[in-house]
Design a protein around this motif. Structure first.
Motif, PDB file in Angstrom:
ATOM      1  N   VAL A  29       0.760  -0.952  -0.044  1.00 50.23           N
ATOM      2  CA  VAL A  29      -0.429  -0.262   0.103  1.00 50.23           C
ATOM      3  C   VAL A  29       0.798   1.101   0.267  1.00 50.23           C
ATOM      4  O   VAL A  29       1.724   1.441   0.824  1.00 50.23           O
ATOM      5  CB  VAL A  29      -1.152  -0.117   1.260  1.00 50.23           C
ATOM      6  CG1 VAL A  29      -2.101   1.371   1.078  1.00 50.23           C
ATOM      7  CG2 VAL A  29      -1.865  -1.488   1.426  1.00 50.23           C
ATOM      8  N   ILE A  30       0.770   1.860  -0.942  1.00 47.09           N
ATOM      9  CA  ILE A  30       1.645   3.551  -1.343  1.00 47.09           C
ATOM     10  C   ILE A  30       0.386   4.604  -0.831  1.00 47.09           C
ATOM     11  O   ILE A  30      -0.471   4.856  -1.495  1.00 47.09           O
ATOM     12  CB  ILE A  30       1.913   3.081  -2.800  1.00 47.09           C
ATOM     13  CG1 ILE A  30       2.925   2.250  -2.829  1.00 47.09           C
ATOM     14  CG2 ILE A  30       2.697   4.929  -2.775  1.00 47.09           C
ATOM     15  CD1 ILE A  30       4.178   2.465  -2.369  1.00 47.09           C
ATOM     16  N   VAL A  31       1.406   5.222   0.156  1.00 45.82           N
ATOM     17  CA  VAL A  31       0.607   6.745   0.620  1.00 45.82           C
ATOM     18  C   VAL A  31       1.330   7.981  -0.057  1.00 45.82           C
ATOM     19  O   VAL A  31       2.423   7.693   0.424  1.00 45.82           O
ATOM     20  CB  VAL A  31      -0.097   6.441   1.837  1.00 45.82           C
ATOM     21  CG1 VAL A  31      -1.284   5.529   2.154  1.00 45.82           C
ATOM     22  CG2 VAL A  31       0.769   6.853   3.011  1.00 45.82           C
ATOM     23  N   ALA A  32       0.725   9.324  -0.711  1.00 39.40           N
ATOM     24  CA  ALA A  32       1.719   9.647  -0.362  1.00 39.40           C
ATOM     25  C   ALA A  32       0.780  11.692  -0.442  1.00 39.40           C
ATOM     26  O   ALA A  32      -0.176  10.750   0.622  1.00 39.40           O
ATOM     27  CB  ALA A  32       1.100  10.049  -2.570  1.00 39.40           C
ATOM     28  N   ARG A  33       1.718  11.944   0.422  1.00 41.25           N
ATOM     29  CA  ARG A  33       1.736  13.407   1.344  1.00 41.25           C
ATOM     30  C   ARG A  33       1.802  14.028   0.703  1.00 41.25           C
ATOM     31  O   ARG A  33       2.784  14.365  -0.252  1.00 41.25           O
ATOM     32  CB  ARG A  33       2.499  13.043   2.672  1.00 41.25           C
ATOM     33  CG  ARG A  33       2.235  12.356   3.477  1.00 41.25           C
ATOM     34  CD  ARG A  33       2.641  12.054   4.641  1.00 41.25           C
ATOM     35  NE  ARG A  33       2.518  10.871   5.397  1.00 41.25           N
ATOM     36  CZ  ARG A  33       1.374  10.947   6.227  1.00 41.25           C
ATOM     37  NH1 ARG A  33       0.437  11.577   6.824  1.00 41.25           N
ATOM     38  NH2 ARG A  33       0.343   9.801   7.273  1.00 41.25           N
ATOM     39  N   LYS A  34       1.424  15.348   1.316  1.00 38.98           N
ATOM     40  CA  LYS A  34       1.024  17.081   0.542  1.00 38.98           C
ATOM     41  C   LYS A  34       1.676  17.467   1.612  1.00 38.98           C
ATOM     42  O   LYS A  34       0.384  17.808   2.116  1.00 38.98           O
ATOM     43  CB  LYS A  34       0.692  17.334  -0.818  1.00 38.98           C
ATOM     44  CG  LYS A  34       0.780  18.447  -1.605  1.00 38.98           C
ATOM     45  CD  LYS A  34      -0.061  19.025  -2.442  1.00 38.98           C
ATOM     46  CE  LYS A  34       0.168  20.659  -3.017  1.00 38.98           C
ATOM     47  NZ  LYS A  34      -0.790  20.770  -3.402  1.00 38.98           N
ATOM     48  N   GLY A  35       3.060  18.107   2.138  1.00 43.24           N
ATOM     49  CA  GLY A  35       2.898  18.617   3.415  1.00 43.24           C
ATOM     50  C   GLY A  35       1.839  17.387   4.860  1.00 43.24           C
ATOM     51  O   GLY A  35       3.032  17.035   4.404  1.00 43.24           O
ATOM     52  N   ARG A  36       1.462  18.027   5.328  1.00 38.92           N
ATOM     53  CA  ARG A  36       1.021  17.230   5.995  1.00 38.92           C
ATOM     54  C   ARG A  36      -0.267  16.377   5.903  1.00 38.92           C
ATOM     55  O   ARG A  36      -0.607  15.396   6.539  1.00 38.92           O
ATOM     56  CB  ARG A  36       1.171  17.474   8.329  1.00 38.92           C
ATOM     57  CG  ARG A  36       2.517  18.071   8.396  1.00 38.92           C
ATOM     58  CD  ARG A  36       2.676  18.681   9.968  1.00 38.92           C
ATOM     59  NE  ARG A  36       3.274  19.179  10.218  1.00 38.92           N
ATOM     60  CZ  ARG A  36       3.572  19.344  11.832  1.00 38.92           C
ATOM     61  NH1 ARG A  36       2.228  20.162  11.802  1.00 38.92           N
ATOM     62  NH2 ARG A  36       4.700  20.188  11.796  1.00 38.92           N
TER      63      ARG A  36
END
Length: 302
Positions: A29-36
């Motif tokens: 499972v891949i999660v992407a973050r932008k800032g927090r």
């Protein structure tokens, strides 16, 4: 879980399965973050003895949609999964039939299926079960006792069916696969463990040793539909209309003790069965038939 808001008209499975996916063997499972902020997610399950990866659960936060983020996550997942599992050669994907073809240009179509959907309170499904049982008795096709639909209760019973080398041709399996709740798995030894850990209910009809029909349902799980409902997914394999009807009744009967409150039932099937099963399931007040939808089973090299 807010990333799933509005997905699939309220039928999103992700809020329920997210925690299970975190520990499932051979799933990434891949999660992407932008800032927090978490802005995207995608899941992939390695199957077929490490030769295939099943794509599932691509989500992009609504505020980030339309900016190419899905493509970034998709390409990163391709690269990352190949590093973890160098033996992977193919991607498999199940999608709705209405997804624009240009978005799937890299994929080849392996099969199509239709599904029949109803919504209602659990009590309406109890009524549906008894109504359909009565219809089967009234139809009472000659010789029907030779093709009795029976539960596959033991591992040996299940293996004798799934691993039969003639199963894909006998039942016209979609793309040669068992599709369990939008997850395609080839009927091989290496995929047996995946199927067995899902706590599925199986039924089969035979004439002697010949397998005429196979079906399964996934234990009902919560979805956001109509402020909270249970989802019952039934997968049918085969083209015999009477055996399809028997299978639907068998799964409704088996799942009766697990249904409560609002329920969405989806029955996935060969396209030739849809109209007969739609007519078969008519006549119960309190059940609403939902919009007709279909599935595409797709494949691409990785």
């Amino acid at each position: 879980m807010a990333i799933s808001k509005g997905i699939f008209d309220g039928n999103d499975y992700l809020p329920h399965f997210y925690q299970e996916w975190m520990t499932e063997p051979n799933r990434v499972v891949i999660v992407a973050r932008k800032g927090r902020k978490l802005v995207a997610l995608e899941s992939r399950l390695v199957v077929d003895g490490g030769n295939t990866v099943v794509l599932r659960g691509l989500r992009v936060c609504p505020s980030e949609a339309g900016h190419g983020l899905a493509g970034v996550v998709y390409r990163f997942c391709d690269s990352y999964i190949k590093k973890l599992y160098p033996s992977i050669r193919m991607r498999h994907l199940i999608t709705y039939d209405y997804v624009a073809s240009e978005k799937l240009s890299k994929f080849n179509l392996l099969a199509k299926r239709d599904f029949l959907s109803f919504y209602g309170e659990a009590e309406s499904f109890f009524t549906l079960t008894s109504t359909l049982k009565a219809k089967l008795v009234a139809e009472n096709r000659p010789g029907g006792s030779d093709f009795k639909t029976c539960a596959l209760e033991t591992e040996d019973q299940l293996r004798s069916v799934i691993l039969d080398p003639d199963l894909p041709s006998m039942l016209q399996l979609p793309g040669g696969a068992i599709i369990q709740d939008w997850q395609p798995l080839m009927p091989t030894e290496t995929n047996m463990e995946i199927l067995q850990r899902k706590n599925l209910s199986w039924f089969a009809a035979r004439a002697g040793k010949k397998i005429l029909f196979l079906s399964l349902h996934t234990p009902p799980y919560p979805i956001p539909y109509n402020n909270g409902s249970l989802c019952l997914n039934i997968d049918l394999f085969g083209t015999d209309t009477v055996l399809a009807k028997e299978a639907v009744v068998a799964h409704l009967e088996r799942s009766k003790g697990q249904l409560r409150g609002g329920v969405v039932m989806h029955v996935y099937m060969h396209t030739s069965l849809w109209e007969d099963l739609r007519e078969f399931c008519q006549g119960v007040s309190g059940l609403k038939q939902l919009e007709k939808r279909g599935q595409k089973f797709l494949e691409a090299k990785i």
